[in-house]
Scaffold this motif. Structure first.
Motif, PDB file in Angstrom:
ATOM      1  N   SER A 101       0.845  -1.192   0.000  1.00 65.34           N
ATOM      2  CA  SER A 101       0.000   0.000   0.000  1.00 65.34           C
ATOM      3  C   SER A 101       0.881   1.244   0.000  1.00 65.34           C
ATOM      4  O   SER A 101       2.035   1.213   0.429  1.00 65.34           O
ATOM      5  CB  SER A 101      -0.892   0.010   1.234  1.00 65.34           C
ATOM      6  OG  SER A 101      -0.084   0.148   2.374  1.00 65.34           O
ATOM      7  N   TYR A 102       0.335   2.363  -0.501  1.00 66.76           N
ATOM      8  CA  TYR A 102       1.089   3.608  -0.502  1.00 66.76           C
ATOM      9  C   TYR A 102       1.338   4.099   0.911  1.00 66.76           C
ATOM     10  O   TYR A 102       2.344   4.759   1.187  1.00 66.76           O
ATOM     11  CB  TYR A 102       0.378   4.667  -1.344  1.00 66.76           C
ATOM     12  CG  TYR A 102       0.628   4.456  -2.827  1.00 66.76           C
ATOM     13  CD1 TYR A 102       1.899   4.666  -3.343  1.00 66.76           C
ATOM     14  CD2 TYR A 102      -0.373   4.019  -3.681  1.00 66.76           C
ATOM     15  CE1 TYR A 102       2.165   4.442  -4.675  1.00 66.76           C
ATOM     16  CE2 TYR A 102      -0.119   3.798  -5.019  1.00 66.76           C
ATOM     17  CZ  TYR A 102       1.158   4.007  -5.519  1.00 66.76           C
ATOM     18  OH  TYR A 102       1.427   3.784  -6.834  1.00 66.76           O
ATOM     19  N   GLU A 103       0.426   3.749   1.841  1.00 67.41           N
ATOM     20  CA  GLU A 103       0.659   4.134   3.240  1.00 67.41           C
ATOM     21  C   GLU A 103       1.964   3.511   3.728  1.00 67.41           C
ATOM     22  O   GLU A 103       2.802   4.157   4.350  1.00 67.41           O
ATOM     23  CB  GLU A 103      -0.493   3.670   4.140  1.00 67.41           C
ATOM     24  CG  GLU A 103      -1.789   4.453   3.985  1.00 67.41           C
ATOM     25  CD  GLU A 103      -2.601   4.016   2.770  1.00 67.41           C
ATOM     26  OE1 GLU A 103      -2.208   3.015   2.128  1.00 67.41           O
ATOM     27  OE2 GLU A 103      -3.622   4.664   2.454  1.00 67.41           O
ATOM     28  N   TRP A 106       4.985   5.177   2.091  1.00 70.90           N
ATOM     29  CA  TRP A 106       5.297   6.472   2.702  1.00 70.90           C
ATOM     30  C   TRP A 106       5.875   6.287   4.098  1.00 70.90           C
ATOM     31  O   TRP A 106       6.771   7.034   4.504  1.00 70.90           O
ATOM     32  CB  TRP A 106       4.072   7.374   2.738  1.00 70.90           C
ATOM     33  CG  TRP A 106       3.906   8.132   1.450  1.00 70.90           C
ATOM     34  CD1 TRP A 106       3.061   7.836   0.427  1.00 70.90           C
ATOM     35  CD2 TRP A 106       4.639   9.295   1.047  1.00 70.90           C
ATOM     36  NE1 TRP A 106       3.220   8.734  -0.590  1.00 70.90           N
ATOM     37  CE2 TRP A 106       4.186   9.648  -0.238  1.00 70.90           C
ATOM     38  CE3 TRP A 106       5.634  10.068   1.635  1.00 70.90           C
ATOM     39  CZ2 TRP A 106       4.688  10.738  -0.939  1.00 70.90           C
ATOM     40  CZ3 TRP A 106       6.132  11.163   0.947  1.00 70.90           C
ATOM     41  CH2 TRP A 106       5.666  11.488  -0.333  1.00 70.90           C
ATOM     42  N   THR A 158      -2.527  15.579  -1.883  1.00 70.31           N
ATOM     43  CA  THR A 158      -1.925  14.628  -0.937  1.00 70.31           C
ATOM     44  C   THR A 158      -0.405  14.501  -1.068  1.00 70.31           C
ATOM     45  O   THR A 158       0.296  14.620  -0.063  1.00 70.31           O
ATOM     46  CB  THR A 158      -2.567  13.236  -1.094  1.00 70.31           C
ATOM     47  OG1 THR A 158      -3.920  13.421  -1.494  1.00 70.31           O
ATOM     48  CG2 THR A 158      -2.482  12.441   0.180  1.00 70.31           C
ATOM     49  N   LEU A 162       2.275  15.224   1.906  1.00 68.98           N
ATOM     50  CA  LEU A 162       3.173  14.167   2.394  1.00 68.98           C
ATOM     51  C   LEU A 162       4.638  14.579   2.254  1.00 68.98           C
ATOM     52  O   LEU A 162       5.454  14.323   3.136  1.00 68.98           O
ATOM     53  CB  LEU A 162       2.918  12.871   1.631  1.00 68.98           C
ATOM     54  CG  LEU A 162       1.628  12.141   2.034  1.00 68.98           C
ATOM     55  CD1 LEU A 162       1.291  11.047   1.039  1.00 68.98           C
ATOM     56  CD2 LEU A 162       1.748  11.571   3.438  1.00 68.98           C
TER      57      LEU A 162
END
Lengths: 426, 269
Positions: A101-103, A106, A158, A162
């Motif tokens: 996931s991009y979460e 990051w 977003t 970020l």
């Protein structure tokens, strides 16, 4: 323009106050004139030769600026970046297959940035001279232009938020590093190592083989980072081995270094991708293509790092080693405590050059079919909506800007490190 | 002197040449050099050297450049390897075994012409490195001892500075403190004042004189004749790799026996 237009004063106008009789008070720093007009006259239009040069350079600079502005803001068709493919440039076309996931990604980036911040904070030295304003602006401004350019290609807020957050994390890390109590500081190497592994774990979802699906900027950075952090110890060990007095060690090190330096990186990459397979049984479980590329880049860069570090080792005077011997220190302690710290400090400028060149060498992965930042351009341009429509300049300009931002940041960070460690001064 | 070398029985002889093999100081030998040769390729830097240094003795070695003075003391702590002969320091014979070498180096503090302080460490770290790594002293104890040594050489306020921030004389005094921190039995000085500006020579010589008065055994290679006269128990004159003459300072400077010594003294005094 104004800044560039002032380049001639360094050559001609700088003598401004030389012609001014030295007054009792401090003479004006540049030019005797006051106000904008005076400054212009004294620095840019002092005499005929000066004026001609100013006009000539001014015209050239103006022309380049207008053309660039025109291209970037009017004629360039940036949809080849923002209209869909941005994700390709950043993480590659197969990233989604990994299910990361991009979460998670990051979180990994934040961890890595935190480690970077702590690392720079640890290097902070109150006694080192403060940076000049110009240097400070260049260090922050250069990368900022690149980052703003990249972020301008996103169509949601977003990523910007970020990225700003990452800047904050970098600052927090720097403060943590500066204020670290001595007890923790002594173990800071382990903390940084742990954070790095955690970052790598988060980015790959704790499944290292996932990086075989990486592409674009992410792949470039992962390979470059792995190459730098692995080839450094390899190089240091090989440099020491090359100076060793043990019978077999030295010839082995010389053999490794001269063999690797005698062949192009491309041939090593080909070896790693295609020839290695023949050395193993067909069902052998050999590492994936990207791991093999990392190994080859490490071997390649390690040989060059070894020569750079050897130069640093030779720059340490023999008297230093004798002083260590006279104290009864063991050869290991002499190397670890006396020779290496001085040798590595002297090697920093050349080492950074080597690592910047390594980062750019990663683009050679395109030849063995891996889609890192440069290779992904072909993938994007092959998509039906972009194919054969003359999008090539835009795509390469974008990728080039990213490379420049990375390399420039590295070079500036290294410059800062040099000032802090007082390279060139004793 | 070669005709006298085997003649240790004449230890009580008044001949100045024989004095090389008689320990001065307390009379108890701490360094014994017997028949030592040193070759650099074909060049013979030391020729059949015999020398005994006694506990608490100060031996000053003088001679023209290239005479082998530095080579001699560098052989004592094995910075140079002697080709033939035996060197015994505090009852331990110097062999090629690294542990044996390190044992002897622990007992021999050395001060170099060019200081050789570690530029990347503070003065305090320079001094405590040896005690902590070799003697395994705890940090606090090593630092306390280092501060006492810095008091002794009169620069305690420089402890937190780096060598590059000190004057030559201060650096050399730190180097003396660093060597002393290992609590050596012998101190070797290799032209400690030759790289100093004239006005800094005295502060270093004063520190060395204090040390000599505290009963330290010292071998000092120097061109400072005033120091030799005032502090030395014996003076040795070397030329072309040989010890030409050894004697008490009074004898040596007022009544030299050998032609080469006379010539050398006439050139420098």
């Amino acid at each position: 323009m104004a800044q560039d237009g002032q380049t001639p004063p360094g050559l001609y106008g700088g003598g401004g106050h030389m012609h001014t009789p030295i007054a009792a008070d401090a003479p004006p720093r540049r030019g005797a004139g006051t106000g904008v007009r005076g400054v212009l006259r004294d620095n840019l239009f002092k005499d005929t030769k000066n004026s001609i040069l100013t006009v000539l350079f001014g015209a050239v600079i103006l022309f380049v600026l207008i053309k660039t502005f025109n291209y970037v803001f009017i004629t360039a068709r940036w949809e080849v970046i923002y209209n869909g493919p941005l994700e390709f440039y950043m993480v590659g076309k197969d990233f989604r297959r990994t299910g990361i996931s991009y979460e998670m990604l990051w979180a990994g980036i934040y961890t890595a940035v935190l480690a970077m911040g702590i690392g720079t904070g640890l290097g902070y030295n109150e006694e080192s001279p403060p940076m000049r304003l110009g240097a400070r602006l260049a260090m922050i401004g250069g990368p900022l232009v690149g980052i703003v350019f990249i972020l301008s290609m996103t169509r949601t807020i977003t990523p910007t938020l970020l990225t700003a957050g990452a800047g904050g994390v970098l600052w927090v890390g720097g403060q943590l590093g500066r204020r670290m109590p001595p007890v923790v500081r002594r173990r800071s190497g382990w903390i940084l190592l742990a954070l790095t592994f955690l970052a790598f774990g988060l980015i790959t979802n704790f499944t290292p083989s996932n990086i075989d699906e990486f592409g674009g900027l992410l792949l470039t950075i992962v390979v470059a980072f792995a190459g730098v952090s692995l080839s450094f110890p390899v190089g240091v060990i090989m440099a020491l081995a090359r100076r060793s007095t043990f019978p077999l060690i030295r010839p082995l090190a010389v053999g490794y270094i001269e063999l690797i330096r005698g062949v192009p990186l491309i041939s090593l990459l080909f070896m790693g991708q295609f020839a290695i397979r023949f050395l193993f049984p067909p069902d052998a479980n050999i590492p994936g293509p990207i791991f093999r590329a990392i190994i080859m880049i490490t071997l390649f860069s390690g040989a060059y790092v070894a020569e750079v570090v050897r130069g640093g080792l030779q720059s340490v005077p023999a008297g230093q080693i004798e002083a260590g011997k006279a104290l009864g220190l063991s050869p290991f302690t002499i190397t670890r405590q006396i020779v290496l710290p001085q040798a590595l400090r002297n090697s920093i400028p050349a080492l950074i050059g080597q690592f910047i060149s390594l980062l750019k060498d990663v683009s050679l992965l395109v030849i063995i079919g891996l889609q890192e930042l440069l290779g992904i351009v072909d993938v994007v341009l092959a998509r039906p909506e972009f194919v054969n429509q003359g999008y090539v300049p835009e795509a390469y300009a974008f990728v080039g800007t990213i490379y420049w931002t990375l390399c420039f940041s590295m070079s500036r960070a290294a410059q800062r490190l040099e000032t802090r460690l007082g390279v060139g001064t004793r | 002197m070669s005709d006298q070398t085997d003649d240790n029985a004449t230890a009580g002889s008044t001949s100045l040449n024989t004095a090389a093999t008689v320990a001065g100081g307390t009379g108890e030998p701490i360094i014994t050099v017997q028949g030592v040769d040193k070759f650099f390729g074909d060049f013979q830097a030391l020729k059949n050297i015999d020398l005994v240094v006694g506990k608490q003795e100060v031996l000053v070695v003088i001679g023209p450049s290239g005479s082998g003075k530095s080579t001699l003391i560098r052989c004592v702590n094995h910075l140079e390897e002697h080709t033939n002969g035996t060197i015994i320091v505090d009852g331990v014979e110097l062999t090629k075994d690294i542990r044996n070498i390190q044992e002897i180096r622990r007992e021999c503090g050395m001060v170099f012409q060019s200081f050789n302080l570690f530029p990347h460490m503070t003065v305090l770290d320079n001094i405590t490195l040896g005690p902590r790594r070799v003697r395994k002293k705890p940090k606090a104890e090593a630092e306390q001892a280092a501060m006492e040594l810095l008091e002794m050489v009169k620069i305690p306020e420089q402890a937190k500075k780096f060598p590059g921030q000190l004057s030559g004389g201060q650096q050399q005094r730190v180097a003396i403190a660093r060597a002393l921190a290992m609590e050596p039995k012998v101190m070797l000085f290799d032209e400690p004042t030759s790289a100093l500006d004239p006005e800094m020579v005295k502060e270093v010589l004063d520190a060395m004189q204090d040390l000599a008065e505290s009963g330290m055994t010292m071998i000092v290679v120097t061109h400072e004749m005033g120091f030799a006269r005032a502090v030395a128990d014996r003076v040795a004159f070397m030329a072309s790799g040989e010890i030409v003459e050894v004697g008490t300072p009074e004898h040596f400077f007022t009544n030299p026996q050998e032609e080469r010594t006379k010539l050398f003294l006439s050139q420098i005094l």
